[in-house]
Enzyme design. Sequence first.
Site, PDB file in Angstrom:
ATOM      1  N   SER A 121      22.263  33.146  -3.139  1.00 27.74           N
ATOM      2  CA  SER A 121      23.331  33.950  -3.750  1.00 27.74           C
ATOM      3  C   SER A 121      22.835  34.623  -5.018  1.00 27.74           C
ATOM      4  CB  SER A 121      24.509  33.015  -4.081  1.00 27.74           C
ATOM      5  OG  SER A 121      25.432  33.656  -4.926  1.00 27.74           O
ATOM      6  N   TYR A 146      27.899  24.815  -8.324  1.00 28.87           N
ATOM      7  CA  TYR A 146      27.685  25.483  -7.017  1.00 28.87           C
ATOM      8  C   TYR A 146      26.471  26.397  -7.124  1.00 28.87           C
ATOM      9  CZ  TYR A 146      27.726  29.348  -3.822  1.00 28.87           C
ATOM     10  OH  TYR A 146      27.318  30.308  -2.934  1.00 28.87           O
ATOM     11  N   LYS A 150      22.321  26.369  -5.443  1.00 30.97           N
ATOM     12  CA  LYS A 150      21.589  27.461  -4.763  1.00 30.97           C
ATOM     13  C   LYS A 150      20.186  27.608  -5.378  1.00 30.97           C
ATOM     14  CE  LYS A 150      24.580  28.878  -1.749  1.00 30.97           C
ATOM     15  NZ  LYS A 150      24.336  28.566  -0.330  1.00 30.97           N
TER      16      LYS A 150
HETATM   17  C1  WQD Z   1      34.995  39.307  -7.685  1.00 27.87           C
HETATM   18  C2  WQD Z   1      35.667  40.032  -8.838  1.00 27.87           C
HETATM   19  C3  WQD Z   1      36.840  38.597 -10.368  1.00 27.87           C
HETATM   20  C4  WQD Z   1      39.971  37.339  -7.572  1.00 27.87           C
HETATM   21  C5  WQD Z   1      31.826  34.534  -6.058  1.00 27.87           C
HETATM   22  C6  WQD Z   1      30.782  33.481  -6.219  1.00 27.87           C
HETATM   23  C7  WQD Z   1      29.501  33.925  -5.575  1.00 27.87           C
HETATM   24  C8  WQD Z   1      29.762  34.291  -4.140  1.00 27.87           C
HETATM   25  C9  WQD Z   1      30.822  35.366  -4.050  1.00 27.87           C
HETATM   26  C10 WQD Z   1      29.314  32.452  -2.658  1.00 27.87           C
HETATM   27  C11 WQD Z   1      35.506  39.295 -10.159  1.00 27.87           C
HETATM   28  C12 WQD Z   1      37.800  39.550  -9.661  1.00 27.87           C
HETATM   29  C13 WQD Z   1      38.847  37.943  -8.121  1.00 27.87           C
HETATM   30  C14 WQD Z   1      41.257  37.689  -8.055  1.00 27.87           C
HETATM   31  C15 WQD Z   1      40.244  39.233  -9.585  1.00 27.87           C
HETATM   32  N1  WQD Z   1      30.177  33.160  -3.411  1.00 27.87           N
HETATM   33  N2  WQD Z   1      38.989  38.874  -9.101  1.00 27.87           N
HETATM   34  N3  WQD Z   1      41.337  38.629  -9.046  1.00 27.87           N
HETATM   35  O1  WQD Z   1      33.181  35.634  -8.546  1.00 27.87           O
HETATM   36  O2  WQD Z   1      31.875  37.770  -8.031  1.00 27.87           O
HETATM   37  O3  WQD Z   1      31.424  35.697  -6.722  1.00 27.87           O
HETATM   38  O4  WQD Z   1      32.001  34.826  -4.688  1.00 27.87           O
HETATM   39  O5  WQD Z   1      28.144  32.641  -2.507  1.00 27.87           O
HETATM   40  O6  WQD Z   1      28.593  32.856  -5.637  1.00 27.87           O
HETATM   41  O7  WQD Z   1      30.528  33.315  -7.611  1.00 27.87           O
HETATM   42  O8  WQD Z   1      33.563  36.907  -6.382  1.00 27.87           O
HETATM   43  O9  WQD Z   1      35.587  37.648  -5.201  1.00 27.87           O
HETATM   44  O10 WQD Z   1      35.773  35.666  -6.800  1.00 27.87           O
HETATM   45  O11 WQD Z   1      35.455  37.955  -7.723  1.00 27.87           O
HETATM   46  O12 WQD Z   1      40.344  40.078 -10.495  1.00 27.87           O
HETATM   47  O13 WQD Z   1      42.316  37.166  -7.606  1.00 27.87           O
HETATM   48  O14 WQD Z   1      37.065  40.090  -8.582  1.00 27.87           O
HETATM   49  O15 WQD Z   1      37.188  38.496 -11.748  1.00 27.87           O
HETATM   50  O16 WQD Z   1      35.346  40.257 -11.183  1.00 27.87           O
HETATM   51  P1  WQD Z   1      32.531  36.519  -7.555  1.00 27.87           P
HETATM   52  P2  WQD Z   1      35.165  36.992  -6.476  1.00 27.87           P
END
Ligand code: WQD
Length: 336
Positions: A121, A146, A150
Amino acid sequence: MTGGTGFIGSHTVVELQQAGYQVVIVDDLSNSKVDVIDAIEKITGIRPEFANFDLSDRAKTLAFFLKNSDVKAVIHFAAFKAVGESVTKPLEYYRNNVNSLLNILESMKLSGVSSLVFSSSCTVYGQPKQLPVTESTPRLPAESPYGNTKAINEDIIRDFCHAEPSIKGLALRYFNPIGAHPSALIGESPVGVPNNLVPYITQTAAGLRKELSIFGNDYNTPDGTPIRDYIDVVDLAKAHVVAIKRLLEGKNKANYEFFNIGTGRGLSVLELVNAFMKSTGVNLPYKIVGRRAGDIEKIWADTSLANNELGWKAVVPIEETLLNAWKWEKNVRNLK
Ligand code: WQD
């Protein structure tokens, strides 16, 4: 393949079968449903074999590999992957995610399996100082247990492949996987309230959630919301097919390699929300709230190494990806 009934795993089974590979899925169903196997068969016409056990069980894992001596390669997806949960339950995450890999590597050596593709990741980069991120960008301390599993697992594979030259390892560092298969028969099925942005959006559009909360618009980005590199899950699945082919055909240039798998395009949360509304015609209610702890500000990939070395490139346009995610959600909720 481990974790083959999960989100990325199930899409990769489809692409592998359609590329002519025979797939056996190992999954403990701790975060997925067995009816994904029926859906895979509906899409490809081929029912993958399925072994239901916990890979953190050393004896069961070894027994599986010794019994299935015709296995040539492993794609390892199976892992606990909820960032927030890993902060509150670190030992479960280290025990499950690291022990499973140790058992797989030990079993590969004992049963003569030569090739491993590992699901890594972009989280290993933390908040990079320079963008876009290349494979030479230094890894930074992970933001969560987590993410740390990785990074630790990448190092375990690197060291093991150096000690066992007959075994080749290749890590794919995913950016943000989103979307669903165009058939709408498989997709992302988070358990409970979605942590990730796109399933939260599609559940809001389906009326399961009142509105989307956007976590902060005071970042140092053009519209103040964080930027990510969102990659279509089918594009991502195809990257695993080329990775396995590279190893099985001996085209790897080192016995441990790693590649960024993204689109090379950064999108802010608001840009993604607007793209969803534009491509689906659904008005999405949202509100801006405070930042989420642990979020980084911006990251997107330089994908030239994967493009040139693997001959792989992300091609699905974001609007199509989001439309497929919406079609999947409607299918799951029996909406028209
Ligand atoms: C994306 C953006 C949030 C939800 C995570 C893991 C990473 C990988 C992918 C496994 C961010 C914003 C989110 C919401 C929001 N997982 N958001 N409201 O955090 O970039 O990555 O998932 O491998 O390891 O860390 O993905 O989809 O949670 O968030 O504003 O209800 O959307 O702040 O900027 P993230 P995400």
